[in-house]
Design a protein around this motif. Structure first.
Motif, PDB file in Angstrom:
ATOM      1  N   LEU A   1       3.288  -1.960   5.343  1.00 44.34           N
ATOM      2  CA  LEU A   1       3.993  -0.707   5.088  1.00 44.34           C
ATOM      3  C   LEU A   1       5.311  -1.080   4.417  1.00 44.34           C
ATOM      4  O   LEU A   1       6.241  -1.571   5.068  1.00 44.34           O
ATOM      5  CB  LEU A   1       4.196   0.037   6.412  1.00 44.34           C
ATOM      6  N   GLU A   2       5.347  -0.907   3.098  1.00 47.47           N
ATOM      7  CA  GLU A   2       6.519  -1.337   2.329  1.00 47.47           C
ATOM      8  C   GLU A   2       7.091  -0.216   1.481  1.00 47.47           C
ATOM      9  O   GLU A   2       8.070  -0.406   0.779  1.00 47.47           O
ATOM     10  CB  GLU A   2       6.140  -2.503   1.412  1.00 47.47           C
ATOM     11  N   THR A   3       6.408   0.915   1.507  1.00 52.53           N
ATOM     12  CA  THR A   3       6.934   2.068   0.759  1.00 52.53           C
ATOM     13  C   THR A   3       7.075   3.214   1.760  1.00 52.53           C
ATOM     14  O   THR A   3       6.202   3.400   2.618  1.00 52.53           O
ATOM     15  CB  THR A   3       5.954   2.510  -0.349  1.00 52.53           C
ATOM     16  N   PRO A   4       8.155   3.992   1.657  1.00 51.74           N
ATOM     17  CA  PRO A   4       8.343   5.076   2.618  1.00 51.74           C
ATOM     18  C   PRO A   4       7.147   6.030   2.671  1.00 51.74           C
ATOM     19  O   PRO A   4       6.808   6.548   3.731  1.00 51.74           O
ATOM     20  CB  PRO A   4       9.598   5.784   2.102  1.00 51.74           C
ATOM     21  N   SER A   5       6.451   6.200   1.537  1.00 45.99           N
ATOM     22  CA  SER A   5       5.349   7.173   1.520  1.00 45.99           C
ATOM     23  C   SER A   5       4.312   6.897   2.600  1.00 45.99           C
ATOM     24  O   SER A   5       3.794   7.819   3.220  1.00 45.99           O
ATOM     25  CB  SER A   5       4.675   7.148   0.143  1.00 45.99           C
ATOM     26  N   LEU A   6       4.009   5.607   2.835  1.00 49.13           N
ATOM     27  CA  LEU A   6       2.919   5.291   3.763  1.00 49.13           C
ATOM     28  C   LEU A   6       3.253   5.720   5.193  1.00 49.13           C
ATOM     29  O   LEU A   6       2.355   5.963   6.000  1.00 49.13           O
ATOM     30  CB  LEU A   6       2.584   3.793   3.702  1.00 49.13           C
ATOM     31  N   ALA A   7       4.536   5.817   5.496  1.00 46.59           N
ATOM     32  CA  ALA A   7       4.932   6.229   6.846  1.00 46.59           C
ATOM     33  C   ALA A   7       4.527   7.680   7.100  1.00 46.59           C
ATOM     34  O   ALA A   7       4.500   8.128   8.239  1.00 46.59           O
ATOM     35  CB  ALA A   7       6.442   6.074   7.013  1.00 46.59           C
TER      36      ALA A   7
ATOM     37  N   LEU B   1      10.569  -2.379   2.080  1.00 43.58           N
ATOM     38  CA  LEU B   1      10.779  -1.030   2.620  1.00 43.58           C
ATOM     39  C   LEU B   1      12.258  -0.641   2.532  1.00 43.58           C
ATOM     40  O   LEU B   1      12.604   0.469   2.147  1.00 43.58           O
ATOM     41  CB  LEU B   1      10.314  -0.957   4.085  1.00 43.58           C
ATOM     42  N   LYS B   2      13.104  -1.613   2.852  1.00 42.43           N
ATOM     43  CA  LYS B   2      14.543  -1.314   2.828  1.00 42.43           C
ATOM     44  C   LYS B   2      15.022  -1.063   1.397  1.00 42.43           C
ATOM     45  O   LYS B   2      15.820  -0.166   1.162  1.00 42.43           O
ATOM     46  CB  LYS B   2      15.297  -2.508   3.434  1.00 42.43           C
ATOM     47  N   GLN B   3      14.496  -1.837   0.455  1.00 38.54           N
ATOM     48  CA  GLN B   3      14.967  -1.626  -0.921  1.00 38.54           C
ATOM     49  C   GLN B   3      14.566  -0.249  -1.442  1.00 38.54           C
ATOM     50  O   GLN B   3      15.300   0.381  -2.186  1.00 38.54           O
ATOM     51  CB  GLN B   3      14.547  -2.747  -1.869  1.00 38.54           C
ATOM     52  N   PHE B   4      13.396   0.240  -0.983  1.00 42.98           N
ATOM     53  CA  PHE B   4      12.999   1.568  -1.466  1.00 42.98           C
ATOM     54  C   PHE B   4      13.640   2.675  -0.643  1.00 42.98           C
ATOM     55  O   PHE B   4      13.919   3.751  -1.156  1.00 42.98           O
ATOM     56  CB  PHE B   4      11.471   1.688  -1.486  1.00 42.98           C
ATOM     57  N   PHE B   5      13.904   2.383   0.629  1.00 45.09           N
ATOM     58  CA  PHE B   5      14.548   3.398   1.474  1.00 45.09           C
ATOM     59  C   PHE B   5      15.957   3.683   0.966  1.00 45.09           C
ATOM     60  O   PHE B   5      16.372   4.826   0.835  1.00 45.09           O
ATOM     61  CB  PHE B   5      14.581   2.886   2.915  1.00 45.09           C
ATOM     62  N   PHE B   6      16.692   2.613   0.673  1.00 38.48           N
ATOM     63  CA  PHE B   6      18.081   2.804   0.219  1.00 38.48           C
ATOM     64  C   PHE B   6      18.199   2.828  -1.311  1.00 38.48           C
ATOM     65  O   PHE B   6      19.298   2.957  -1.839  1.00 38.48           O
ATOM     66  CB  PHE B   6      18.978   1.682   0.751  1.00 38.48           C
TER      67      PHE B   6
ATOM     68  N   VAL C   1       0.864  -1.178   0.000  1.00 41.32           N
ATOM     69  CA  VAL C   1       0.000   0.000   0.000  1.00 41.32           C
ATOM     70  C   VAL C   1       0.903   1.231   0.000  1.00 41.32           C
ATOM     71  O   VAL C   1       1.729   1.404   0.886  1.00 41.32           O
ATOM     72  CB  VAL C   1      -0.896   0.002   1.261  1.00 41.32           C
ATOM     73  N   ALA C   2       0.756   2.091  -0.997  1.00 35.13           N
ATOM     74  CA  ALA C   2       1.643   3.258  -1.081  1.00 35.13           C
ATOM     75  C   ALA C   2       0.926   4.535  -0.658  1.00 35.13           C
ATOM     76  O   ALA C   2       1.567   5.509  -0.278  1.00 35.13           O
ATOM     77  CB  ALA C   2       2.197   3.406  -2.496  1.00 35.13           C
ATOM     78  N   GLU C   3      -0.395   4.519  -0.723  1.00 33.64           N
ATOM     79  CA  GLU C   3      -1.117   5.706  -0.242  1.00 33.64           C
ATOM     80  C   GLU C   3      -2.460   5.245   0.325  1.00 33.64           C
ATOM     81  O   GLU C   3      -2.992   4.204  -0.077  1.00 33.64           O
ATOM     82  CB  GLU C   3      -1.242   6.757  -1.349  1.00 33.64           C
ATOM     83  N   PRO C   4      -3.013   6.014   1.275  1.00 30.66           N
ATOM     84  CA  PRO C   4      -4.184   5.535   2.020  1.00 30.66           C
ATOM     85  C   PRO C   4      -5.356   5.138   1.139  1.00 30.66           C
ATOM     86  O   PRO C   4      -6.064   4.179   1.452  1.00 30.66           O
ATOM     87  CB  PRO C   4      -4.559   6.734   2.893  1.00 30.66           C
ATOM     88  N   GLY C   5      -5.548   5.853   0.008  1.00 27.05           N
ATOM     89  CA  GLY C   5      -6.699   5.564  -0.852  1.00 27.05           C
ATOM     90  C   GLY C   5      -6.727   4.101  -1.267  1.00 27.05           C
ATOM     91  O   GLY C   5      -7.795   3.479  -1.345  1.00 27.05           O
ATOM     92  N   GLU C   6      -5.550   3.548  -1.521  1.00 32.21           N
ATOM     93  CA  GLU C   6      -5.494   2.137  -1.943  1.00 32.21           C
ATOM     94  C   GLU C   6      -6.021   1.228  -0.832  1.00 32.21           C
ATOM     95  O   GLU C   6      -6.769   0.280  -1.075  1.00 32.21           O
ATOM     96  CB  GLU C   6      -4.051   1.757  -2.302  1.00 32.21           C
ATOM     97  N   PHE C   7      -5.604   1.562   0.382  1.00 32.32           N
ATOM     98  CA  PHE C   7      -6.060   0.744   1.509  1.00 32.32           C
ATOM     99  C   PHE C   7      -7.568   0.873   1.684  1.00 32.32           C
ATOM    100  O   PHE C   7      -8.272  -0.128   1.838  1.00 32.32           O
ATOM    101  CB  PHE C   7      -5.331   1.159   2.791  1.00 32.32           C
ATOM    102  N   HIS C   8      -8.063   2.109   1.612  1.00 30.26           N
ATOM    103  CA  HIS C   8      -9.499   2.311   1.832  1.00 30.26           C
ATOM    104  C   HIS C   8     -10.315   1.565   0.780  1.00 30.26           C
ATOM    105  O   HIS C   8     -11.327   0.932   1.103  1.00 30.26           O
ATOM    106  CB  HIS C   8      -9.827   3.808   1.807  1.00 30.26           C
ATOM    107  N   ARG C   9      -9.861   1.590  -0.465  1.00 31.71           N
ATOM    108  CA  ARG C   9     -10.617   0.899  -1.518  1.00 31.71           C
ATOM    109  C   ARG C   9     -10.591  -0.617  -1.321  1.00 31.71           C
ATOM    110  O   ARG C   9     -11.602  -1.308  -1.479  1.00 31.71           O
ATOM    111  CB  ARG C   9     -10.059   1.249  -2.896  1.00 31.71           C
ATOM    112  N   ALA C  10      -9.416  -1.126  -0.963  1.00 33.54           N
ATOM    113  CA  ALA C  10      -9.302  -2.577  -0.769  1.00 33.54           C
ATOM    114  C   ALA C  10     -10.151  -3.012   0.433  1.00 33.54           C
ATOM    115  O   ALA C  10     -10.833  -4.042   0.398  1.00 33.54           O
ATOM    116  CB  ALA C  10      -7.840  -2.956  -0.555  1.00 33.54           C
ATOM    117  N   ARG C  11     -10.108  -2.188   1.468  1.00 38.92           N
ATOM    118  CA  ARG C  11     -10.875  -2.501   2.676  1.00 38.92           C
ATOM    119  C   ARG C  11     -12.372  -2.519   2.343  1.00 38.92           C
ATOM    120  O   ARG C  11     -13.109  -3.429   2.769  1.00 38.92           O
ATOM    121  CB  ARG C  11     -10.560  -1.436   3.722  1.00 38.92           C
ATOM    122  N   ALA C  12     -12.795  -1.527   1.536  1.00 42.35           N
ATOM    123  CA  ALA C  12     -14.208  -1.454   1.154  1.00 42.35           C
ATOM    124  C   ALA C  12     -14.610  -2.709   0.374  1.00 42.35           C
ATOM    125  O   ALA C  12     -15.715  -3.241   0.539  1.00 42.35           O
ATOM    126  CB  ALA C  12     -14.457  -0.196   0.325  1.00 42.35           C
TER     127      ALA C  12
END
Ligand code: PEP
Ligand code: MG
Length: 747
Positions: free
Chosen positions: A605-611, A631-636, A568-579
């Motif tokens: 939480l696998e993308t820095p954006s979601l933090a 998360l580590k692969q995108f962080f570094f 999940v990279a942004e909340p909208g994705e989570f909200h849609r999947a949850r719905a």
């Protein structure tokens, strides 16, 4: 010198064969052979150099150079013209050898009087055994026909060497496949294993490299090629509308099976005296030698296709099938160039270890080996050419090293290592029913990662308190078609049964990136890890995700259900999947199905954006799990699949730990439970640091639970936190030195 005729070549090969069949030891045969070749080629000199170790060649027989130089003259790989042939695997043909770049004068051989030089590699299936050289006083280049004829002779010598015809005293004449060899590959799955080699595809043995009747051999070859073509056509027909990748491979096979160039070259080899199978092997060897110099992955794949096709052709010609009648040893270590996940699952837990010539950390085979907890070494170059069924083998998965036919001292040291691991496992087993409570009184919940039914037998023995990550895509990866909803529901129910009422977190499909389904059209993406994967696919094409959610709801029926959405990279994705999940629950209720007792819906939480998502996201999520691998692969910005960079940045780097701490704080302020389910959770030192930062649930491979629990129980997490803070205040780039030193002081 006149051009060589085919009859001459055939005569020479026949005489070579007879000398193989004749009496005598290896050295006598070699001496006879150099005389025969010099005589037939009309040169003053013929010499055979063989490898005494992978970096050194030794003059083993000569006609024309000083006899006293035999077994005395040695060259390093790449040294002089002979060393160049050995290094490149290609002929050197010159009319003026002393003027040639890299020429090395060896006074003991008396070779300075010879001007022309032709050297060809003695190689079999790309594996080099030595160099065959002819020299003469007349300053002239050898003709293409002569070069070709000498290559054919060298091929026969390589086959004879393989059959042990030149065995004698000294390292250079050692019997093949008898020496200890160490392979340095990469870690696919940690662990140590000792056993005996079981080749996934046993090599076809060519016992008759030379043939008397070229017409008969050409007829045999043509008949076999015809059968090969028909079998490829059958495969294509059977593949029908199968996925494009599979069809592409089969089309490439068909193209090669009909390739005039390939067949013509083999017929030319036969005309010079080779048997049909030796001709196939010669061209296969040439393709393998070319493979070494091809960086383009597409071309490499095509050369692999020729290799596979050649193997099929060899089996057709020799009648030696995949099953050669050998019995699997009781402690098999599977050795293969590569293997598919379904085939590996078929071998199952019988295997002690797996060694692959290719493979990558994220390959499906690696995923299965991990699930089966079998030590796996990948990228062990050339092991399938060197290993024989039944050879002793030690697999050091921790360091990516394989010892084939090890010396007793190596085996003994290795056994000590295994014994220590067994002893440690015994110690961990005694902790199985104890909680991971640190000395400060804080308890960390240790749960396991799984993805296949094959994982679940480990559940009880490991002491896992539940399943923190069930990677549902693995079930899809090991099948050749999309599973049906009823099959999935039954499988998920069995997973819950195996977890004995503890919590199981099902992660919905994370396909795309490295996980390409066999029946899914691969997307041609330049950066698949950042491409159309996981929840992105699920939201754009909701059919499969919906089916999966329905299966999960059915499986739970009356039991609690935990579902986690990946990537999940942004909340909208989570909200849609949850719905979507909530809609499916409503639907199930309206259809009168038994509903789960309660439902938790979480996000990875696998993308820095979601933090940095708004607080409302953290409040809406019932739980969050850090997917540390991604998360580590995108962080570094370091590809987790790329051997060059994947170990370059450390999890205990202050910057990464600070980031994790930020996530801990975001979850804490919203009251959202947080876990960590990347590979780092299973590394004891990393696990202690993550727990010290406030993570209270760690999900890992079952085998890691013991070691992690053992360490957590020995430490005070407050103290560990203080060590991390002190390193940060002191401006250290990494916490590792400080934490390791502190751990060494713990009793
Ligand atoms: C992760 O990214 O850390 C994770 C657990 O998911 P996967 O390894 O399956 O991508
Ligand atoms: Mg991930």
């Amino acid at each position: 010198m006149p051009e060589r005729s085919e009859t001459e070549s055939r005569k020479l090969l026949r005489r070579l064969r007879d000398s193989l069949a004749g009496p005598g030891r290896g050295q006598e045969r070699l001496d006879r052979i150099v005389r025969l070749i010099a005589d037939s080629m009309g040169t003053e000199v013929c010499s055979i150099y063989l490898f005494r170790d992978p970096r050194t060649l030794e003059l083993c027989a000569t006609q024309g150079l000083r006899a006293a130089a035999v077994h005395q003259t040695r060259l390093r790989l790449g040294e002089g013209l002979v060393g160049r042939v050995a290094r490149t695997g290609r002929p050197v043909n010159t009319g003026n050898a002393p003027a040639e770049k890299g020429f090395r004068y060896m006074p003991e051989t008396g070779e300075e009087i010879y001007s022309s030089f032709l050297g060809v590699p003695i190689q079999r299936l790309g594996e080099r055994r030595g160099v065959l050289v002819v020299q003469s006083k007349a300053a002239r280049q050898f003709t293409d026909d002569e070069v070709y004829a000498l290559e054919v002779v060298a091929m026969v010598l390589a086959e004879m060497a393989e059959l042990g015809a030149f065995t004698g005293e000294g390292a250079a004449l050692a019997r093949p496949h008898q020496q200890p060899v160490t392979f340095r590959g990469a870690t696919g799955q940690e662990g140590a294993a000792e056993g005996h080699v079981w080749l996934h595809e046993p090599r076809v043995v060519v016992t008759n490299p030379v043939a008397d009747d070229p017409a008969a051999e050409v007829a045999r070859l043509r008949a076999a090629v015809e059968r090969l073509r028909l079998s490829v056509d059958d495969m294509l027909a059977a593949a029908g509308g199968a996925d494009k990748d599979q069809r592409d491979v089969l089309e490439a096979y068909r193209m090669f099976a009909h390739s005039r160039g390939w067949i013509r070259r083999m017929e030319e080899d036969i005309a010079l005296g080779l048997s049909a199978e030796a001709a196939v092997e010669k061209e296969q060897g040439a393709a393998r030698a070319r493979l070494e110099h091809v960086p383009d992955p597409y071309l490499r794949e095509r050369l692999h296709d020729i290799d596979d096709l050649s193997n099929r052709l060899l089996r057709l010609l020799t009648g030696q099938g995949r099953d050669t009648g050998a019995a699997m040893p009781p402690d098999p270590v599977l050795v293969a160039r590569n293997i598919g996940p379904a085939e590996l699952l078929d071998y199952g837990r019988n295997l002690r270890g797996v060694v692959l010539e290719e493979g990558s950390v994220g390959s499906h085979a690696a995923i299965v080996a991990r699930a089966l907890a079998i030590p796996l070494v990948i990228q062990a170059a050339r092991i399938t050419t060197e290993a024989l069924n039944g050879d002793r083998i030690l697999v050091d998965g921790d360091n990516g090293i394989v010892h084939l036919r090890p010396e007793e001292a190596v085996a003994a040291a290795f056994r000590d290592k295994i014994a220590m691991q067994t002893e440690a496992q015994r110690r961990y087993a005694s902790l199985r029913d104890l909680p991971a409570t640190a000395r400060c009184g804080t308890t960390v919940s240790l749960v396991m990662n799984a993805g296949l039914m094959a994982d679940l037998p480990s559940f009880v023995g490991s002491g896992a308190e539940g399943v923190g990550l069930f990677r549902t895509e693995l079930q899809f990866l090991v099948r050749s078609r999309v599973p049906r909803r009823s099959e999935l529901a039954a499988l998920y129910a069995r997973v819950m049964d195996a977890a004995r009422g503890t919590r199981v977190v099902f992660r919905t499909l994370d396909i795309g990136s490295d996980k390409v389904l066999p029946y899914m059209k691969p997307q041609d993406e330049p950066n698949p890890a950042m491409g159309w994967r996981a929840i992105r696919v699920g939201l754009d094409r909701p059919g499969v995700l919906r089916m999966q959610l329905q299966a999960l709801i059915r499986a739970a029926a009356g039991r609690p259900l935990a579902v986690m959405f990946p990537f999940v990279a942004e909340p909208g994705e989570f909200h849609r999947a949850r719905a979507m999940l909530l809609r499916e629950l409503d639907r199930a209720a309206s259809l009168g199905h038994a509903l789960p007792e309660r439902v938790e819906i979480g996000a990875m939480l696998e993308t820095p954006s979601l933090a940095f998502a708004p607080r409302s996201f953290f409040e809406a999520a019932d739980f969050v799990s850090i997917g540390g691998n991604d998360l580590k692969q995108f962080f570094f910005a370091a590809d987790r699949e790329n051997e060059r960079v994947r170990r370059r940045y450390d999890t205990l780097d202050v910057s990464f730990l600070s980031f994790v701490q930020h996530i801990v704080a975001r979850c804490a302020e919203a009251g959202t439970p947080l876990s960590f389910c990347g590979e780092d959770a299973g590394r004891p030192v990393e696990a202690v640091c993550l727990a010290a930062l406030g993570i209270r649930m760690l999900s890992m491979r079952p085998a890691s639970i013991g070691p992690v629990k053992h360490l957590i129980r020995r430490v005070d997490l407050g103290e560990a936190r203080a060590v991390i803070e002190a390193a940060r205040t002191a401006g250290e780039p990494s916490v590792r030195p400080a934490i390791t030193a502190w751990l060494a002081r713990q009793r």
